[in-house]
Design an enzyme around this catalytic site. Structure first.
Site: not given
Ligand code: GRF
Length: 222
Positions: A30, A109, A123, A125, A198-199
């Site tokens: 999360g 999934r 999404n 990634h 960065a995300e």
């Molecule tokens: C991130 O690295 C994102 O790029 C990928 O899932 C990660 C985040 O998952 N899709 P969470 O929020 O830590 O569970």
């Protein structure tokens, strides 16, 4: 005060536009949900998270949703005989909340995208797509596996990509990317930390860009 030539704002028309209604799909920590909630709380994204679906029982992301007063649902993949049936259950769960946009946030999934949801799902990634897709995206390539693959390939740069979700796994059109250099001393763990940093700015920026370009997403799914 305006000089009368600016586009009317929400304040001076009095016709308040509702915030964008976002639903998140997750399977894990999360962190992405927390980041979006913090971004919204700072007033940097005019949106509301209206519901969360987790594919994993006990995922921390469900606790994050609960703490924020957001309705969370468990939709386990194993309860369904196909990706299509699972995906239908996810959409049916979320529909009463009338989300404009679905966001995958660490969702592990496969989601089948029917016509009604095309262009309504994003999404994020943790690699540069499409160029790293062959070795750092697709089924089973998540988390630290992605960063290990980038290092094994000898890449000198990596990053994260926000893309539209379509029926090709991790292969929909990119919306926005963030690039970071790979350092000689990097490990999968150090790369994971820098890419996720960065995300934090990338996902909100991509959402802003996408919804601004697609005002029709507020309309009915037909
Ligand atoms: C991130 O690295 C994102 O790029 C990928 O899932 C990660 C985040 O998952 N899709 P969470 O929020 O830590 O569970």
């Amino acid at each position: 005060m305006t000089d009368g030539n600016e586009a009317p704002s929400r304040l001076d028309t009095g016709s308040k536009v509702d915030p964008w209604r976002l639903a998140l799909l997750l399977s894990g920590t999360g962190r992405t949900l927390e980041n979006l909630l913090a971004t919204i709380a700072r007033g940097e994204l005019d949106a509301r998270v209206v519901a969360v679906v987790s594919s994993v029982a006990g995922a921390r992301g469900l606790q994050v949703a609960d703490s924020a007063g957001i309705r969370g649902y468990l939709v386990p993949r194993r309860a369904f005989e196909s990706d299509a049936a699972f995906s239908t259950a996810v959409y049916d769960t979320l529909m009463p909340h009338q989300p404009h946009l679905l966001l995958l946030a660490g969702f592990l999934r496969r989601l089948v995208v029917p016509p009604a949801w095309e262009g309504r799902i994003l999404n994020i990634h943790p690699a540069l797509l499409p160029e790293a897709a062959a070795y750092a995206a697709g089924r089973g390539r998540y988390g630290v596996h992605v960063h290990a693959a980038v290092l094994a390939n000898g890449d000198t740069r990596t990053g994260a990509t926000v893309h539209i979700v379509d029926n090709d796994y991790d292969a929909g059109p990119p919306v926005l990317r963030a690039e970071i250099p790979v350092a000689p001393h990097d490990t999968p763990a150090t790369l994971a930390a820098r890419v996720f940093a960065a995300e934090r700015a990338l996902y909100p920026a991509a959402i802003r860009r996408y919804v601004t370009a697609h005002p029709e997403l507020r309309g009915d799914r037909g």
